[in-house]
Write a protein that holds these residues in place. Structure first.
Motif, PDB file in Angstrom:
ATOM      1  N   VAL A  50       0.842  -1.203   0.000  1.00 58.88           N
ATOM      2  CA  VAL A  50       0.000   0.000   0.000  1.00 58.88           C
ATOM      3  C   VAL A  50       0.881   1.257   0.000  1.00 58.88           C
ATOM      4  O   VAL A  50       0.681   2.178  -0.794  1.00 58.88           O
ATOM      5  N   ASN A 134       2.225 -11.826   1.339  1.00 56.34           N
ATOM      6  CA  ASN A 134       1.531 -10.620   1.793  1.00 56.34           C
ATOM      7  C   ASN A 134       0.041 -10.911   1.760  1.00 56.34           C
ATOM      8  O   ASN A 134      -0.411 -11.864   1.120  1.00 56.34           O
ATOM      9  N   ASN A 149      -0.083  -7.362   9.200  1.00 55.77           N
ATOM     10  CA  ASN A 149       0.816  -8.423   8.746  1.00 55.77           C
ATOM     11  C   ASN A 149       1.553  -9.110   9.897  1.00 55.77           C
ATOM     12  O   ASN A 149       2.178 -10.150   9.689  1.00 55.77           O
ATOM     13  N   ARG A 209      -0.471  -1.106   9.389  1.00 58.54           N
ATOM     14  CA  ARG A 209      -1.694  -1.157  10.194  1.00 58.54           C
ATOM     15  C   ARG A 209      -1.395  -1.551  11.634  1.00 58.54           C
ATOM     16  O   ARG A 209      -2.172  -1.277  12.526  1.00 58.54           O
TER      17      ARG A 209
END
Ligand code: GLU
Length: 258
Positions: A50, A134, A149, A209
């Motif tokens: 991202v 991923n 992750n 995240r």
């Protein structure tokens, strides 16, 4: 043969302006190639899709996205292609072949999907191919997503029965307070049953995240299944080699197996 899972966070692979840090990526690949040649079986869980896609498209002021889901899908579609292309070329310089595995949470829930996925990674390792894993961010949205992750790397380490999981972030590990406060100390070892709640910063990284809270939770859970977990700073020189060779000299937090 020692099997290890290495997770690289978005903040390790990007510069302050959000662009892909090709020098850091290359340095990490050199270390992983070294481990591979020493006989380690490596599974690499890499974030950065991202962030990478965002940095490719950020100058475009004609982007047509209606919400953050659109953005994440667009950025990850572009960024994952760039990320894996870089990995492929960097490993190729070492004579190592890599392959891409994009996955989603439900692949760890259904036994059939789990087995298929496990078989895919096993067959790659058996053939000397490093799996670069991923989340499939283009299709995993909202409730279908992994927390981050870190969670994905924990599930991979357990599924593939790794001896060790190394989570690389842009911080040395868990501190007794705010890491920027000189009075805070790095916690070197976490033993089963230790309560870390009082120490953990809820602050999240700017790009990925995950945060320290989720890292600790995953690390404690994975360590209970007899896999040593190390949280360390992926921006330090030769960090992976040092963790495995001179463990006492390296600033990091180790979660001792239960
Ligand atoms: N899968 C996301 C990416 O590659 C990262 C998720 C996370 O931050 O943990 O960009």
């Amino acid at each position: 043969m020692t099997r290890i899972c290495i997770k690289v966070g978005s903040n390790v692979l990007t510069r302050a302006d959000g662009s892909l840090d090709a020098t850091r990526q290359s340095a990490l690949v050199d270390q992983i190639a070294d481990l591979y040649k020493q006989g380690y079986e490596v599974l690499l869980v890499s974030s950065g899709a991202v962030a990478c896609g965002r940095s490719v498209l950020h100058h475009r002021n004609d982007l047509r996205t209606k919400d953050t889901v659109d953005e994440r899908q667009l950025f990850s579609a572009v960024g994952q292609a760039k990320l894996i292309d870089r990995y492929y070329e960097l490993f190729r310089e070492h004579g190592i072949t890599v392959g891409q595995v994009l996955t989603m949470k439900e692949n760890f829930v259904s036994e059939e999907h789990r087995r298929t996925q496990q078989n895919c990674m096993e067959v790659m390792l058996q053939n000397g191919v490093i799996p670069i894993i991923n989340e499939n961010d283009t299709v995993c949205v909202t409730e279908l997503m992994f927390t981050d992750n870190d969670e994905l790397s924990g599930l991979v380490a357990q599924m593939m029965q790794c001896q060790r999981l190394i989570i690389l972030s842009n911080i040395d590990g868990i501190y007794t307070g705010d890491p920027s406060d000189p009075a805070s100390e790095l916690i070197r070892y976490v033993h089963p049953g230790d309560n870390l709640q009082q120490y953990i910063q809820t602050k999240k990284s700017s790009l990925g995240r995950g945060g320290m809270q989720s890292k600790c939770h995953i690390a404690q859970m994975v360590a209970q299944s007899d896999i040593e977990v190390v949280i360390a700073n992926g921006k330090h020189e030769n960090i992976l080699l040092k963790i495995l060779k001179d463990p006492l000299d390296v600033p990091c937090t180790r979660f001792v197996c239960g």
